[in-house]
Design a protein around this motif. Structure first.
Motif, PDB file in Angstrom:
ATOM      1  N   GLU A  60     -68.064  18.745  57.794  1.00 22.19           N
ATOM      2  CA  GLU A  60     -66.637  18.421  57.860  1.00 22.19           C
ATOM      3  C   GLU A  60     -66.424  16.978  58.291  1.00 22.19           C
ATOM      4  OE1 GLU A  60     -64.697  22.798  58.997  1.00 22.19           O
ATOM      5  OE2 GLU A  60     -65.060  21.295  60.565  1.00 22.19           O
ATOM      6  N   HIS A  61     -67.210  16.530  59.264  1.00 23.53           N
ATOM      7  CA  HIS A  61     -67.077  15.157  59.759  1.00 23.53           C
ATOM      8  C   HIS A  61     -67.424  14.146  58.667  1.00 23.53           C
ATOM      9  CE1 HIS A  61     -67.095  11.854  62.639  1.00 23.53           C
ATOM     10  NE2 HIS A  61     -68.255  11.476  62.125  1.00 23.53           N
ATOM     11  N   TYR A  62     -68.518  14.377  57.976  1.00 21.86           N
ATOM     12  CA  TYR A  62     -68.916  13.454  56.910  1.00 21.86           C
ATOM     13  C   TYR A  62     -67.868  13.407  55.801  1.00 21.86           C
ATOM     14  CZ  TYR A  62     -73.637  12.236  58.454  1.00 21.86           C
ATOM     15  OH  TYR A  62     -74.708  11.714  59.134  1.00 21.86           O
ATOM     16  N   VAL A  63     -67.450  14.561  55.331  1.00 23.94           N
ATOM     17  CA  VAL A  63     -66.508  14.599  54.207  1.00 23.94           C
ATOM     18  C   VAL A  63     -65.162  13.985  54.596  1.00 23.94           C
ATOM     19  CG1 VAL A  63     -65.220  16.135  52.678  1.00 23.94           C
ATOM     20  CG2 VAL A  63     -67.645  16.565  53.112  1.00 23.94           C
ATOM     21  N   ALA A  64     -64.738  14.215  55.823  1.00 20.78           N
ATOM     22  CA  ALA A  64     -63.441  13.696  56.265  1.00 20.78           C
ATOM     23  C   ALA A  64     -63.456  12.190  56.487  1.00 20.78           C
ATOM     24  CB  ALA A  64     -63.010  14.404  57.547  1.00 20.78           C
ATOM     25  N   HIS A  65     -64.610  11.641  56.900  1.00 19.14           N
ATOM     26  CA  HIS A  65     -64.639  10.239  57.327  1.00 19.14           C
ATOM     27  C   HIS A  65     -65.600   9.341  56.550  1.00 19.14           C
ATOM     28  CE1 HIS A  65     -62.227  11.353  60.824  1.00 19.14           C
ATOM     29  NE2 HIS A  65     -63.057  12.353  61.027  1.00 19.14           N
ATOM     30  N   HIS A  66     -66.551   9.923  55.809  1.00 16.98           N
ATOM     31  CA  HIS A  66     -67.609   9.089  55.234  1.00 16.98           C
ATOM     32  C   HIS A  66     -67.923   9.403  53.773  1.00 16.98           C
ATOM     33  CE1 HIS A  66     -68.327   7.609  59.291  1.00 16.98           C
ATOM     34  NE2 HIS A  66     -68.357   8.866  59.702  1.00 16.98           N
ATOM     35  N   GLY A  67     -67.089  10.165  53.093  1.00 17.83           N
ATOM     36  CA  GLY A  67     -67.305  10.414  51.676  1.00 17.83           C
ATOM     37  C   GLY A  67     -67.901  11.781  51.387  1.00 17.83           C
ATOM     38  N   THR A  68     -68.151  12.014  50.112  1.00 20.29           N
ATOM     39  CA  THR A  68     -68.648  13.309  49.655  1.00 20.29           C
ATOM     40  C   THR A  68     -70.077  13.179  49.139  1.00 20.29           C
ATOM     41  OG1 THR A  68     -66.413  13.960  48.995  1.00 20.29           O
ATOM     42  CG2 THR A  68     -68.240  15.236  48.082  1.00 20.29           C
ATOM     43  N   PRO A  69     -71.046  13.820  49.782  1.00 21.61           N
ATOM     44  CA  PRO A  69     -72.428  13.753  49.292  1.00 21.61           C
ATOM     45  C   PRO A  69     -72.597  14.525  47.991  1.00 21.61           C
ATOM     46  CG  PRO A  69     -72.263  15.280  51.130  1.00 21.61           C
ATOM     47  CD  PRO A  69     -70.919  14.628  51.000  1.00 21.61           C
ATOM     48  N   ARG A  70     -73.589  14.126  47.199  1.00 24.51           N
ATOM     49  CA  ARG A  70     -73.833  14.837  45.940  1.00 24.51           C
ATOM     50  C   ARG A  70     -74.515  16.176  46.184  1.00 24.51           C
ATOM     51  NH1 ARG A  70     -78.322  11.581  42.486  1.00 24.51           N
ATOM     52  NH2 ARG A  70     -77.054   9.792  43.082  1.00 24.51           N
ATOM     53  N   LYS A  71     -75.276  16.267  47.275  1.00 25.81           N
ATOM     54  CA  LYS A  71     -75.956  17.515  47.628  1.00 25.81           C
ATOM     55  C   LYS A  71     -76.238  17.495  49.119  1.00 25.81           C
ATOM     56  CE  LYS A  71     -78.760  19.923  45.116  1.00 25.81           C
ATOM     57  NZ  LYS A  71     -79.883  20.458  44.302  1.00 25.81           N
ATOM     58  N   ILE A  72     -76.270  18.689  49.716  1.00 21.90           N
ATOM     59  CA  ILE A  72     -76.590  18.821  51.136  1.00 21.90           C
ATOM     60  C   ILE A  72     -77.805  19.733  51.262  1.00 21.90           C
ATOM     61  CG2 ILE A  72     -75.780  19.561  53.404  1.00 21.90           C
ATOM     62  CD1 ILE A  72     -72.912  19.114  52.339  1.00 21.90           C
ATOM     63  N   ILE A  73     -78.839  19.232  51.933  1.00 23.25           N
ATOM     64  CA  ILE A  73     -80.052  20.017  52.170  1.00 23.25           C
ATOM     65  C   ILE A  73     -80.149  20.284  53.668  1.00 23.25           C
ATOM     66  CG2 ILE A  73     -82.555  20.099  51.952  1.00 23.25           C
ATOM     67  CD1 ILE A  73     -82.322  18.071  49.664  1.00 23.25           C
ATOM     68  N   VAL A  74     -80.059  21.547  54.043  1.00 22.50           N
ATOM     69  CA  VAL A  74     -80.115  21.940  55.449  1.00 22.50           C
ATOM     70  C   VAL A  74     -81.504  22.502  55.735  1.00 22.50           C
ATOM     71  CG1 VAL A  74     -79.087  23.380  57.243  1.00 22.50           C
ATOM     72  CG2 VAL A  74     -77.643  22.421  55.437  1.00 22.50           C
ATOM     73  N   LEU A  75     -82.144  21.990  56.793  1.00 22.70           N
ATOM     74  CA  LEU A  75     -83.522  22.365  57.106  1.00 22.70           C
ATOM     75  C   LEU A  75     -83.631  22.938  58.518  1.00 22.70           C
ATOM     76  CD1 LEU A  75     -85.390  19.190  55.729  1.00 22.70           C
ATOM     77  CD2 LEU A  75     -84.932  21.337  54.527  1.00 22.70           C
ATOM     78  N   PRO A  76     -83.227  24.179  58.726  1.00 26.71           N
ATOM     79  CA  PRO A  76     -83.474  24.803  60.025  1.00 26.71           C
ATOM     80  C   PRO A  76     -84.913  25.306  60.097  1.00 26.71           C
ATOM     81  CG  PRO A  76     -82.333  26.346  58.606  1.00 26.71           C
ATOM     82  CD  PRO A  76     -82.490  25.069  57.815  1.00 26.71           C
TER      83      PRO A  76
END
Length: 274
Positions: A187-203
């Motif tokens: 939410e922070h990135y999209v609201a303030h820094h643009g829209t990524p083409r893909k998000i990879i989450v590594l837990p």
């Protein structure tokens, strides 16, 4: 309420893929590797000293990043090897490599994500141009109510180095518990820094609750994890493959800690119990 057989999710057969079969859908990847699981088992126990924990963490994230690299754009390449001088045609590697024109942002979620993010950043730097790689730092901490329940996330003091527009955003946060941290980060990135083409989450370790939360964020978000913990699920659910009876799976205690889990990795990795 128990999920009836007719309502159970369809099991995806991942045999031979290096992943566990499950019913969480195609955007979830649970690595199936005995050495990796053995390392996580030792890391999760009270036995190892801190330097061992960090070594095992490095192995885990090298494995996760290598598996997740299939999500990154690739290009056909021709690269001369050391044999090209003697064999100009045969001494050339021809095949696919990571696209060196793809911007990638690695997000360190402080505190537990600091070392995993650095590991991923360094490994990507070894094969991709410096100019297209960045390591951000989100100073995110749990906000709890008087009874110790997690009710939100605080972002004060974060350091983001620019836009993520059309970049691949990699978030290597080791403990995939509630998913609220990932939600807030995106939410922070999209609201303030643009829209990524893909998000990879590594837990490193994830729960069914985590998967349910983060998969709802965006359709272009994928999850790679080394272990799926659902230790508070009923015995009949544990007898089923992961995700088949997702509604009744449970991996979090009343304070949103993972079971069996590994404890508070932010405290463990920093040797700072506060």
């Amino acid at each position: 309420m128990s999920t009836g057989p007719e309502e159970q999710a369809e099991l995806e057969d991942r045999t031979g893929s290096g992943e566990l079969s499950h019913a969480y859908g195609p955007r979830v990847h649970i690595l199936d590797n005995l050495l990796l699981r053995s390392g996580l088992a030792r890391m999760s126990s009270p036995a190892p000293r801190l330097h061992e924990v960090i070594d095992l963490l490095r192995c885990a994230y090298e494995s996760l990043l290598m598996a997740a690299s299939r999500e990154l754009p690739s290009v056909d390449a021709e690269v001369e090897t050391r044999m090209a001088q003697a064999h100009p045609r045969e001494g050339v590697f021809r095949g696919q490599i990571l696209d060196p024109k793809t911007p990638i942002v690695v997000c360190d979620v402080i505190r537990a994500g600091l070392i995993p993010a650095q590991i991923c950043f360094e490994r990507l730097l070894s094969v991709l141009p410096d100019s297209l790689l960045r390591l951000d730092h989100l100073n995110m901490s749990r906000v709890c109510d008087e009874e110790g329940h997690v009710v939100g996330v605080d972002l004060a003091g974060s350091k983001v180095g620019g836009s993520v527009e059309d970049a691949v955003l990699v978030i290597p946060d080791p403990m995939g518990a509630t998913g609220s941290t990932i939600v807030r980060a995106v939410e922070h990135y999209v609201a303030h820094h643009g829209t990524p083409r893909k998000i990879i989450v590594l837990p490193m370790i994830a729960t069914p609750e985590f998967l349910r939360t983060v998969l709802d964020i965006r359709e272009d978000l994928v999850v790679y994890t080394a272990r799926l913990d659902r230790g508070l699920s009923p015995p009949d659910v544990l007898s089923l493959p992961p995700g088949v009876d997702w509604e009744r799976e449970r991996g979090l205690n009343e304070h949103s800690y993972i079971l069996p889990g590994a404890g508070g990795m932010g405290e463990v990795l920093n040797n700072s119990w506060c």
